[in-house]
Structures are given as structure tokens and as C-alpha cells.
Scaffold this active site. Structure first.
Site, mmCIF file in Angstrom:
data_model
loop_
_atom_site.group_PDB
_atom_site.id
_atom_site.type_symbol
_atom_site.label_atom_id
_atom_site.label_comp_id
_atom_site.label_asym_id
_atom_site.label_seq_id
_atom_site.Cartn_x
_atom_site.Cartn_y
_atom_site.Cartn_z
ATOM 1 N N TYR A 1 -3.940 -22.182 -4.070
ATOM 2 C CA TYR A 1 -4.561 -23.073 -5.071
ATOM 3 C C TYR A 1 -3.581 -23.463 -6.168
ATOM 4 C CZ TYR A 1 -8.939 -21.187 -3.167
ATOM 5 O OH TYR A 1 -9.963 -20.809 -2.344
ATOM 6 N N TYR B 1 -19.939 -21.818 -2.675
ATOM 7 C CA TYR B 1 -18.604 -21.537 -2.142
ATOM 8 C C TYR B 1 -18.739 -20.480 -1.051
ATOM 9 C CZ TYR B 1 -13.884 -19.906 -1.479
ATOM 10 O OH TYR B 1 -12.694 -19.557 -0.897
ATOM 11 N N ASP C 1 -24.912 -15.068 1.570
ATOM 12 C CA ASP C 1 -23.491 -14.746 1.435
ATOM 13 C C ASP C 1 -23.345 -13.881 0.176
ATOM 14 O OD1 ASP C 1 -20.801 -14.617 0.993
ATOM 15 O OD2 ASP C 1 -20.425 -16.767 1.190
ATOM 16 N N LYS D 1 -15.190 -8.779 -0.375
ATOM 17 C CA LYS D 1 -14.714 -8.528 -1.741
ATOM 18 C C LYS D 1 -14.701 -7.039 -2.130
ATOM 19 C CE LYS D 1 -13.693 -12.770 -3.132
ATOM 20 N NZ LYS D 1 -14.550 -13.863 -2.792
#
Ligand SMILES: *Cc1c(COP(=O)(O)O)cnc(C)c1O
Length: 428
Positions: free
Chosen positions: A18, A146, A240, A269
Site C-alpha cells: 500500500y 474489507y 468475516d 489476525k
């Protein structure tokens, strides 16, 4: 640039995430981590407000996780998961099944969140095919969402953030709707499902918090509506929880706050406490049973080389031990209260449009961030590691952060947002 040799040489060869590499500030060389601090090559220590993209929920280098990984490293770092299984992976699957609500009990391991979401999408689509229902190949996803960076997951991200127009023609087309937060949006989603239900395999949503899309919160009621709409129109519901899972929103899983059970859930995560790459896609019994038949083509056709890596699973088991033996959810509650009290003072600052806290997520939303480089540098100059993006400055610290460390973070944010022209001198 200044710093160790490997930095200068290597920076000519790495490609950063990014990052517009012509204009963005060079990255900082991290040499060590401990608890909630990151030590840089020049000896500076930064208090970490982000927990390495929300993964290091017990702080860095937790001795229990280190010991578990070291023991597993001696025994067997990795063995293929095709035709062979390993103890850490099977123990982890059993533990996840018992922690998750309802009959979410069948665990498919992968190595990244994006791939876990891709697997969930494949499961949902093939679920219908295996049951003889063709044509259900599309998903319903939401603006602000996302779900990852791979081609298939980009297609279910927010259209702007996922750059759907840039990649037009390369991405599959799904339905992108507004979250059913009120009467109008609920009716619109109901109408979409009524009209196009035959082409829809599943609804996918990040429960309670849309993370990378801007830390946008919604009420548990929205999730109950989604469960109800999915049931009414006979489509699957995928949650999610890659960001929200493992305590971040105040409960172990966000879906608990709505009292609903999705058909498929994705986790990553904080799964290994931030130590190793690992993700899981967990399905309910009825989803798994749709793959059981005499037809070999009804099997789930997926199998990453490093799936169920024994080191990563050992790390995840150690992380789950810590959730059981240490008061993580109480810590999240305390962090929540402290952030609510301390970030409140940002509300009156110039350009601040909202301050919000849920669990161990604190957000200061600005009208816009003009000079991102200047803001990032100013935060570093305050001795904190905080990564603003889009128009928000946020904190997602480790659950083990001390009150004093958290105050350093909130004070730094307040100080920097109070400065009209942030100090940009941090390079050397
Ligand atoms: C980070 C994230 C992903 C993608 O995970 P990666 O490991 O970066 O591929 C997917 N969904 C959500 C909600 C996330 O926060």
C-alpha cells in the site's frame, strides 16, 4: 536514508505494501519488540497502538507463546497436511469448535485472512452446487467492507477501496449493498434477495466493525437482520471475524453480541497472538455435510501447501491458553473505558468529526487528513506507533497494554491533532 547497511541495500529491492514508493516516508527499521514497545535501529522505543495490524493481542514476545513455538520447533516445524495430520492442528480445531457458538465445528486451515475468505466463498458456492442448485455464484457484500487483497476478495470489498473500477473486467461481479441499518436499507436488501436470490450463494459481512474500510461500527441488531434475511431467502451467511475475532470488540467473537450463528466464519489476525501466519474458515455441520457424498468432485477443492503449519497451530494453541488463563476480556473492558475517557478530549479539536470506541478499538475520525506524511511523522516524534489511514486515527492496542502506555497513546494523538502544523522532522 540513514541506518544499517542492510536497510539501504534492501530498500532498493523490497516492494512495500500500500505504498507509493516515490513519495511516502521511508519505513523505520524495527530491531526488536517486547510487550507494547517496538525498538528501532537508532535505539528509539515506540509505544505500539496498533498491535501489528491487530494481531499481537497479548503484546509482543509473550513467553508462553515463545515457549510453545520453541518446543514445537524442536519436535516438528511443519509436515504436509495432505494424508498426514499433526497434533497442534487437531487440538486447535477441537478448541476452536468448542469456543465458537452453535455447531460451527469444521475447521479448514489456511495461512492468510484473504485466503480464508476465498475458502469461505468457495465453500458457499460449492455448497449449493453439491446440493444440485446451479447458478448461485454471487455474493452480497457491503459498502465500507474489507475482506482481503486477493482477486476474489477484492471483489467483495467496498467498490472504491477495493478499486473495482480500476480492476474492472478482472474481478467477478457481486452485489454490493448498504448494510441494513434502517428501514429503507433493510427493505432494499430484502428486495435484492427476493429478486436475485437464485443467483446468490451467500451474504458476507464483518460483524459490528468494518475494520480496514474505516473502523465503521454498526449495532448487533444489523447482524440479527442479516441472519433473518439470509434465512428468509435461503442464502448462507458468512461472518468475516478476521479483525473482530478474539476479544477485539469486547466479546470473544463479535457475533455473540447479536446472539446469532453464521453458517461460515473466518478467523485470522489475532489467532496466533501475532506470532505466526495462520487463518481458519470454520463451517457449521450442515455446510460440511453438503460436501459428503460418493462423488469425489463434491470434495472441497482447496489445499494450501503450508496449511495447518504445526508451528503456527502451536502458537495459536498457546494464544488460546492465554485467553483462558489471563483476564483478556476484562482487560478489553478497561481499555474501552480508558479510551472513552481519554479520547473524548479530541472531540473538540479542529477537523474532528467523530470519536468512537468499541471494545479495544478507539477511533478519532477527521474531516480529512491533508498531509498524511506529516501526521505520521508527528506521531512518531511523540514516541508512538499509530497508523492513521484515510480520514481516521485509531488505536487497537494489545489487550495487555498498561494504563500508562495507553495514556501515552491517547495523549500523543491529542497533542498531534492539536498542532496546526505538525512537526515533520523525523528522518535522521
Ligand atoms: C485483514 C483482514 C482480511 C485479510 O487478511 P490477510 O491476512 O491480510 O489476507 C480479511 N478480512 C478482514 C476483516 C480483515 O481485517
Amino acid at each position: 536514508m540513514c541506518g544499517p547497511d542492510w536497510l539501504e541495500q534492501g530498500m532498493n529491492h523490497v516492494w512495500l505494501p500500500y505504498t507509493q514508493m516515490r513519495t511516502t516516508l521511508p519505513p523505520l527499521p524495527a530491531m526488536g519488540t517486547r510487550g507494547c514497545t517496538i525498538t528501532l535501529a537508532d535505539g528509539r522505543e515506540l509505544v505500539d497502538g496498533i498491535a501489528s495490524w491487530w494481531t499481537a493481542c497479548h503484546g509482543y514476545n509473550h513467553p508462553h507463546i515463545r515457549a510453545a513455538v520453541a518446543t514445537q520447533l524442536e519436535r516438528m516445524p511443519h509436515v504436509m497436511f495432505g494424508g498426514l495430520v499433526n497434533e497442534p492442528a487437531l487440538t486447535l480445531a477441537t478448541r476452536l469448535a468448542s469456543m465458537l457458538p452453535g455447531d460451527l465445528e469444521r475447521v479448514f486451515f489456511t495461512d492468510s485472512g484473504s485466503v480464508a475468505v476465498e475458502v469461505a466463498m468457495k465453500m458457499a458456492i460449492q455448497y449449493w452446487l453439491n446440493r444440485g442448485r446451479t447458478g448461485r455464484t454471487r455474493l452480497v457484500a457491503f459498502r465500507g467492507g474489507y475482506h482481503g487483497d486477493t482477486m476474489a476478495t477484492m471483489a467483495v470489498c467496498d467498490p472504491e477501496e477495493g478499486m473495482h473500477s480500476l480492476y474492472q473486467g478482472a474481478l467477478p461481479e457481486h452485489f454490493i449493498a448498504d448494510l441494513p441499518v434502517d428501514e429503507t436499507s433493510t427493505q432494499a436488501l430484502d428486495a435484492l434477495l427476493r429478486q436475485s436470490g437464485d443467483s446468490i450463494a451467500a451474504i458476507i459481512v464483518e460483524p459490528l466493525v468494518q475494520g480496514a474500510g474505516g473502523m465503521l461500527f454498526h449495532a448487533p441488531e444489523v447482524l440479527r437482520r442479516l441472519r433473518e434475511l439470509a434465512d428468509r431467502h435461503g442464502v448462507l451467511l458468512i461472518l468475516d471475524e478476521i479483525f473482530t475475532g478474539f476479544g477485539r470488540t469486547g466479546t470473544l467473537f463479535a457475533c455473540e453480541q447479536a446472539g446469532i450463528v453464521p453458517d461460515i466464519i473466518t478467523l485470522s489476525k489475532a489467532l496466533t497472538g501475532g506470532t505466526m501466519a495462520l487463518a481458519a474458515t470454520v463451517a457449521r455441520r450442515h455446510v460440511f455435510e453438503a460436501f459428503l457424498s460418493d462423488n469425489p468432485l463434491h470434495a472441497l477443492m482447496h489445499g494450501p501447501t503450508f496449511m495447518a503449519n504445526a508451528l503456527a497451530c502451536a502458537s495459536a494453541n498457546a494464544s488460546l491458553d492465554l485467553f483462558a488463563s489471563e483476564p483478556r476480556l476484562e482487560q478489553v473492558g478497561r481499555i474501552s473505558e480508558q479510551m472513552r475517557a481519554e479520547l473524548e478530549s479530541c472531540r473538540g479539536l479542529p477537523h474532528v468529526v467523530d470519536v468512537r470506541v468499541m471494545g479495544a478499538i478507539g477511533v478519532v475520525e477527521l474531516e480529512r487528513i491533508g498531509d498524511m506524511n506529516a501526521l505520521k511523522s508527528a506521531l512518531i516524534a511523540q514516541g508512538v506507533w499509530v497508523r492513521p489511514f484515510r480520514n481516521i486515527v485509531y488505536l487497537t492496542p494489545a489487550f495487555t497494554i498498561t494504563p500508562a502506555e495507553l495514556t501515552r497513546l491517547t495523549t500523543a494523538i491529542h497533542t498531534v491533532l492539536s498542532q496546526s502544523a505538525p512537526d515533520t522532522a523525523h528522518r535522521c
